[in-house]
Design an enzyme around this catalytic site. Structure first.
Site: not given
Ligand code: AMP
Length: 128
Positions: A28-29, A87, A92, A94
């Site tokens: 995760d970025i 988001e 995905h 975590h």
């Molecule tokens: P959520 O959809 O609420 O589970 O959160 C999306 C997750 O994806 C967040 O923790 C972001 O930091 C992560 N994220 C979004 N874009 C990227 C990316 N380009 N590379 C890695 N992680 C990402």
């Protein structure tokens, strides 16, 4: 097309941890903690429980393998697992190395340099 599909296709860079024909794992970025990893089905499905049963089960099996490798490669008490998706509308998981309850709360974020991301991704994949 989701940002994660672009990552899987190599259109956006990622710190890759592992991949097989159906799943892709990367850091995760914006991590809650060092080693915070996302596991994504390559098929772009919005919600976890919309996955077919077989893909859901395979996602859990693949995530378990990654979690075991994270626990070996990153100092922590245990690995926490969470699925949110508010988001990015592409399933995905975590996987988050935990030291304290706050680490799973998506409030406390850690800032890492590219070299640190690279070293963590390697520490995890070396333990697969
Ligand atoms: P959520 O959809 O609420 O589970 O959160 C999306 C997750 O994806 C967040 O923790 C972001 O930091 C992560 N994220 C979004 N874009 C990227 C990316 N380009 N590379 C890695 N992680 C990402």
């Amino acid at each position: 097309m989701s940002v994660f599909t672009k990552i899987i296709n190599g259109e956006i860079p990622s710190y890759k941890v592992a991949e097989n024909e159906k799943f892709y794992a990367f850091l995760d970025i914006n991590p809650n903690a060092k080693g915070h990893t996302l596991v994504v089905p390559k098929e772009e499905v919005n919600k976890l429980f919309d996955l077919d049963e077989e893909t859901f089960n395979e996602l859990m099996i693949f995530s378990r393998k990654i979690a075991i490798a994270i626990e070996k490669g990153v100092p922590c008490k245990r690995i926490g697992m969470s699925v949110i998706g508010l988001e990015v509308p592409h399933v995905h998981v975590h996987l988050i190395p935990l030291q304290a309850m706050e680490d799973i709360q998506f409030i406390k974020k850690v800032k890492l340099q590219p070299e640190e991301f690279e070293a963590i991704a390697k520490a995890i994949s070396d333990n697969l």
